[in-house]
Design a protein around this motif. Structure first.
Motif: not given
Length: 327
Positions: A17, A19, A84, A236-237, A240-241
């Motif tokens: 992932r 950013q 993922d 992580g899911e 997520r926010d």
């Protein structure tokens, strides 16, 4: 001579992932040519884009393309969906908010920050004969990484003269490609690194045999299995926010009484051939964090290895005196 910086002390635990960092380069190369004909290739990559395994494969393909003047090279495995895959109902079962990330409930240890001029970088060469002796002392089949880490952990801890009742741990970078089910191909280009944390009380570490310390390291690494990886992906899911801060250390951090280690022993950097033969040396960058170690295979002698380690200057002389003693 090749000088490669894969940003080994930067952020771990991202599993592909990335950013958005518009102002940060994801990959940089510098070529320095000398009048004698020598060439230094310096590389720096963002750890959220690629881990050491990825950079090793990339570098090998780049060298092959230069040496053979060919653009027809195998493509790396790029399927992020294979690495993922959160469950339909994300169910993290480990406390990743405290292990891989910092938060208000994080249990991560707090470390001091030292002036950078107090952190000294050392390079220790362990010949193949020394590694063989360590493996014989372990008494059962073990990797070069496992026996050298057990040795370095014991010696750095002794040099630091820690209180016997203190605990010390090592943050070990673990390549998760072969640990996920089904396994992810080794040529996956991205970051599939998580960390293991072997931990011992100081008195136990210093008094324990090499087989015992290797066993502690193995047990900790073994816990980074498919269940742990899936839990991290689910975490992580679920987050997520949420903005998460990595536990990666900042410049000047003193990990004492702990350590962090990266192994480049299985990478092919020391065999890179851009047309002039393999490198005469392969070096990581200076390490600006006390307690960070990198293990690199020797370019000169088969079976040997170099330990690059950064230590508080207060512990350097003590470490030098005992780094080759096997007890």
């Amino acid at each position: 001579m090749i000088h490669v910086d894969t940003n080994a002390v930067a952020e771990h635990a991202v599993l592909g992932r990335v950013q958005e960092h518009a102002d940060e380069a994801v990959f940089q190369v510098q070529l320095t040519r000398y009048t004698c004909g020598g060439l230094v290739i310096g590389m720096a990559s963002h750890h959220q884009v690629a881990d050491g395994q990825s950079m090793s494969g990339f570098s090998a393909s780049w060298a092959t393309a230069v040496r053979t003047n060919s653009a027809l090279l195998p493509s790396p495995f790029l399927d992020r969906g294979a690495t993922d895959k959160p469950r339909s109902l994300p169910l993290p079962v480990f406390d990743h908010g405290s292990i891989e990330f910092k938060g208000k409930h994080s249990s991560s240890r707090s470390y001091r920050v030292l002036p950078l001029d107090r952190i000294k970088n050392l390079a220790v060469h362990f010949p193949g004969e020394f590694v063989a002796e360590l493996k014989a002392r372990v008494g059962f089949s073990c990797s070069t990484f496992q026996c050298l880490l057990a040795h370095a952990w014991k010696k750095v801890t002794a040099a630091r003269d820690l209180a016997p009742d203190d605990f010390t741990q090592v943050r070990v970078a673990v390549n998760c490609r072969g640990r996920e089910k089904p396994p992810v191909p080794m040529d996956f280009f991205g970051n599939m690194v998580l960390s293991a944390f072997p931990r011992m009380r100081v008195r136990d570490l210093l008094s324990s045999s090499y087989p015992a310390v290797v066993g502690v390291i193995r047990d900790a690494v073994a816990r980074v299995d498919d269940e742990y990886i899936q839990s991290f992906v689910d975490f992580g899911e679920a987050q997520r926010d949420v903005k998460l801060a990595s536990t990666a250390a900042t410049l000047g951090t003193a990990f004492c009484p702990d350590l962090e280690v990266d192994s480049w022993l299985g990478f092919g950097f020391h065999n890179l051939d851009f047309g002039g033969g393999p490198p005469c040396a392969f070096l990581p960058p200076d390490l600006p964090i006390d307690g960070v170690m990198i293990l690199v295979p020797s370019c000169a002698a088969k079976g040997g290895a170099h330990l690059f380690v950064a230590l508080d200057n207060e512990h350097v002389e003590a470490f030098k005196k005992i780094c080759y003693s096997i007890e």
